[in-house]
Design a protein around this motif. Structure first.
Motif, short mmCIF file in Angstrom:
data_model
loop_
_atom_site.label_atom_id
_atom_site.label_comp_id
_atom_site.label_asym_id
_atom_site.label_seq_id
_atom_site.Cartn_x
_atom_site.Cartn_y
_atom_site.Cartn_z
N ILE A 195 -9.63 -2.77 -7.84
CA ILE A 195 -10.42 -1.85 -8.66
C ILE A 195 -10.17 -2.25 -10.12
N ALA A 196 -11.23 -2.40 -10.90
CA ALA A 196 -11.06 -2.78 -12.31
C ALA A 196 -11.22 -1.55 -13.19
N LYS A 197 -10.65 -1.63 -14.38
CA LYS A 197 -10.83 -0.55 -15.37
C LYS A 197 -12.34 -0.32 -15.56
N GLY A 198 -12.76 0.94 -15.56
CA GLY A 198 -14.18 1.25 -15.77
C GLY A 198 -14.99 1.35 -14.48
N ASP A 199 -14.42 0.88 -13.35
CA ASP A 199 -15.15 1.02 -12.08
C ASP A 199 -15.26 2.49 -11.70
N LEU A 200 -16.33 2.83 -10.99
CA LEU A 200 -16.46 4.20 -10.47
C LEU A 200 -15.96 4.26 -9.04
N VAL A 201 -15.27 5.33 -8.71
CA VAL A 201 -14.86 5.56 -7.32
C VAL A 201 -15.58 6.81 -6.86
N SER A 202 -16.34 6.66 -5.79
CA SER A 202 -17.19 7.75 -5.33
C SER A 202 -16.66 8.31 -4.01
N ILE A 203 -16.36 9.58 -4.00
CA ILE A 203 -15.81 10.22 -2.80
C ILE A 203 -16.90 11.12 -2.23
N TRP A 204 -17.27 10.84 -1.00
CA TRP A 204 -18.38 11.57 -0.37
C TRP A 204 -17.85 12.38 0.80
N PRO A 205 -17.55 13.66 0.61
CA PRO A 205 -17.21 14.48 1.77
C PRO A 205 -18.28 14.35 2.87
N TRP A 206 -19.54 14.24 2.48
CA TRP A 206 -20.63 14.14 3.48
C TRP A 206 -20.37 12.97 4.44
N ILE A 207 -19.93 11.83 3.91
CA ILE A 207 -19.71 10.65 4.77
C ILE A 207 -18.34 10.75 5.46
N ILE A 208 -17.31 11.10 4.69
CA ILE A 208 -15.95 11.16 5.26
C ILE A 208 -15.91 12.17 6.41
N HIS A 209 -16.60 13.30 6.23
CA HIS A 209 -16.59 14.36 7.25
C HIS A 209 -17.36 13.98 8.52
N ARG A 210 -18.15 12.89 8.44
CA ARG A 210 -18.93 12.47 9.62
C ARG A 210 -18.55 11.03 10.01
N HIS A 211 -17.39 10.60 9.53
CA HIS A 211 -16.99 9.20 9.73
C HIS A 211 -16.51 9.00 11.17
N ARG A 212 -16.99 7.89 11.80
CA ARG A 212 -16.68 7.68 13.23
C ARG A 212 -15.24 7.32 13.50
N ALA A 213 -14.54 6.76 12.49
CA ALA A 213 -13.12 6.42 12.72
C ALA A 213 -12.22 7.65 12.57
N LEU A 214 -12.78 8.74 12.04
CA LEU A 214 -11.93 9.90 11.73
C LEU A 214 -12.17 11.10 12.64
N TRP A 215 -13.33 11.18 13.23
CA TRP A 215 -13.69 12.35 14.03
C TRP A 215 -14.26 11.93 15.37
N ASP A 216 -13.92 12.67 16.42
CA ASP A 216 -14.57 12.45 17.73
C ASP A 216 -15.95 13.07 17.65
N ASP A 217 -16.94 12.33 18.11
CA ASP A 217 -18.29 12.87 18.18
C ASP A 217 -18.64 13.62 16.87
N PRO A 218 -18.63 12.89 15.74
CA PRO A 218 -18.63 13.56 14.42
C PRO A 218 -19.85 14.43 14.12
N ASP A 219 -21.01 14.13 14.72
CA ASP A 219 -22.20 14.90 14.36
C ASP A 219 -22.34 16.19 15.18
N ARG A 220 -21.42 16.37 16.13
CA ARG A 220 -21.50 17.56 16.98
C ARG A 220 -20.73 18.71 16.33
N PHE A 221 -21.32 19.90 16.38
CA PHE A 221 -20.64 21.10 15.87
C PHE A 221 -19.56 21.51 16.87
N ASP A 222 -18.33 21.61 16.44
CA ASP A 222 -17.26 22.13 17.29
C ASP A 222 -16.19 22.79 16.41
N HIS A 223 -16.28 24.11 16.30
CA HIS A 223 -15.38 24.84 15.41
C HIS A 223 -13.92 24.71 15.83
#
Ligand code: HEM
Length: 451
Positions: A345-373
């Motif tokens: 990462i260089a000085k001045g670079d932007l780092v973008s954090i997307w809960p939308w993507i992280i919360h539906r990421h396949r490496a992090l959640w089982d069956d990520p698009d399914r609702f399961d409270h």
């Protein structure tokens, strides 16, 4: 117990592969940040792109997110680009301040949002919800729940933080805030070039008008209060505390900056979270019945105690914010070189954090698009990395209003559910549109009937 829910809530179409960055500058991709996201984004740890000469790293890896928001936080500040759009509105208030100014303001407001202080606001939250529901038709009706949520959360913020100032419950204000946030979320050429004030598009003209209205109205609220704060509410205390720390003129400006910050940040996000949760409940009638039973039982207790009893509703709320994070994306700018997820990462670079993507990421959640409270039942929640679920952000700049928002949302929904049933009208599917916040385009018209 409701049976295992196969519910897959709606999301905008994705693109099969990465798209060139220029495609984000027009059409639906410009208007809607969660439209057309590339499938591979939901598999990789980091993706680097160059947009008009600026390097942007989209970060999907929780330990790297932790580094940005917590362990190496001094290196990652709110981006100058975002400040360009937001600072004419929120000035140097808590949301945009850095360094000592941020620490001073956060120290001043923190006691208001501590658990015991928030519990003291529970009765006000319930009272505002009852007033809001009094306007609902008694029988079967189609009601825009997104508009009702905005109405209720706006009244709650006005009454719990600003002593019910009538200027802050103006329906016109909700429109202005919507226009402002929609434009602030768009990656417009003129903004990237620093020319946002000369952008002739209708979107930016509306945004500037909205910003001027909000700034003028909230500045009047501060002026009418005077330097002694004009009362013992949150805002009176804030004005006095700022007066002790800063010269009079700067204190008055910061009071207006924070008035706008808390007014806008304090109800738009919660209103959206409510609209999406009610959609998920309307789409799952069995789960809704269970949540209703819990809400009815909790009604026997005083408002502040009710919150602790709404455990199922809390899990439903949390799962909804996983799938529909009210702030779908936030960014930082690197102050010095670093390395994230193996990428320099260089000085001045932007780092973008997307809960939308992280919360539906396949490496992090089982069956990520399914609702399961049940993902948020205590035994499962313990297995989550603390930076893989971040509807309220993380680290020292985590949302100061997180507990306030959660209590407010649960108390509003308990009140709604114990009196009404909510169903999806035939043929209706909501349309998620992302800008600074994630709204249902055209609202959330649900079919509402007495229980
Ligand atoms: C469901 C509702 C809410 C959500 C999802 C939400 C989300 C967030 C997120 C993600 C951030 C961090 C942004 C970043 O790190 O760049 C944030 C910050 C903030 N939020 Fe919230 N928020 C909610 C409700 C509220 C409420 C009710 C208030 C006030 C009454 C509030 C006031 C703030 C403020 C002042 C900040 C800036 C904190 C700082 O920088 O120290 N928010 N919020």
């Amino acid at each position: 117990m409701a049976s295992l829910s196969p519910f897959i809530p709606v999301q905008p179409p994705r693109s099969a592969d990465w798209m060139p960055a220029w495609r984000g500058f027009y059409g639906e991709r410009l208007r809607n940040t969660v439209y057309g996201i590339a499938e591979p984004a939901f598999d990789v740890a980091i993706r680097t792109r160059r947009i008009l000469g600026i390097k942007v790293h989209i970060l999907m890896n929780p330990p790297a997110v932790e580094r940005v928001l917590l362990t190496n936080k001094a290196n990652y500040l709110r981006p100058r680009l975002a400040q360009r759009l937001l600072s004419p509105l929120v000035g140097n208030g808590l949301l945009s301040a850095e360094g000592e100014d941020w620490r001073t303001q956060r120290r001043i407001v923190a006691p208001t949002f501590a658990p015991a202080a928030v519990a003291n606001m529970a009765e006000t939250m319930v009272r505002c919800t009852i007033d809001n529901m009094a306007k609902w038709p008694k029988g079967n009706a189609r009601i825009d729940i997104a508009a009702e949520a905005t109405d209720a959360t706006m009244a709650i913020i006005a009454h719990s933080l600003f002593a019910g100032d009538s200027r802050l419950v103006d329906p016109q204000a909700a429109y202005y805030i919507g226009q402002m946030l929609a434009a602030a979320g768009q990656a417009r050429f003129m903004t990237l070039l620093g020319l946002q004030d000369w952008d002739p598009s209708a979107t930016m003209r509306r945004a500037r008008r909205s910003r001027d209205w909000l700034r003028k109205t909230l500045t009047e609220v501060v002026r009418d209060r005077g330097p002694d704060g004009g009362g013992d509410d949150f805002f009176g205390g804030l004005i006095r505390a700022l007066g002790e720390q800063y010269a009079p003129e700067q204190a008055a400006t910061l009071a207006a900056d924070n008035a706008i910050t808390f007014y806008v940040a304090g109800h738009e996000t919660t209103a959206n979270a409510l609209a999406w949760t009610m959609y998920c409940l309307a789409a799952q009638p069995e789960l809704q019945e269970e949540a209703r039973d819990e809400a009815v039982a909790a009604m026997a207790y005083p408002a502040a105690e009710r919150f602790e009893r709404l455990t199922l509703l809390k899990q439903i709320f949390e799962e909804t914010m996983r799938l529909y994070p009210p702030a779908p994306r936030f960014d930082r700018e690197a102050e010095a070189p670093d390395e994230l997820a193996g990428t320099p990462i260089a000085k001045g670079d932007l780092v973008s954090i997307w809960p939308w993507i992280i919360h539906r990421h396949r490496a992090l959640w089982d069956d990520p698009d399914r609702f399961d409270h049940r993902r948020f039942a205590p035994e499962h929640r313990a297995g989550l990395h603390r930076f893989q679920y971040l509807p309220f952000g993380g680290g020292p700049r985590v949302c100061v209003g997180a507990r306030f928002a959660t209590m407010e949302a649960l108390l509003i929904m308990a009140q709604w559910l114990s009196a009404r049933r909510f169903a999806l009208p035939a043929g209706f599917t909501p349309d998620p549109v992302g800008s600074v916040t994630l709204r249902p385009r055209g609202g959330m018209p649900l079919f509402v009937s007495p229980v």
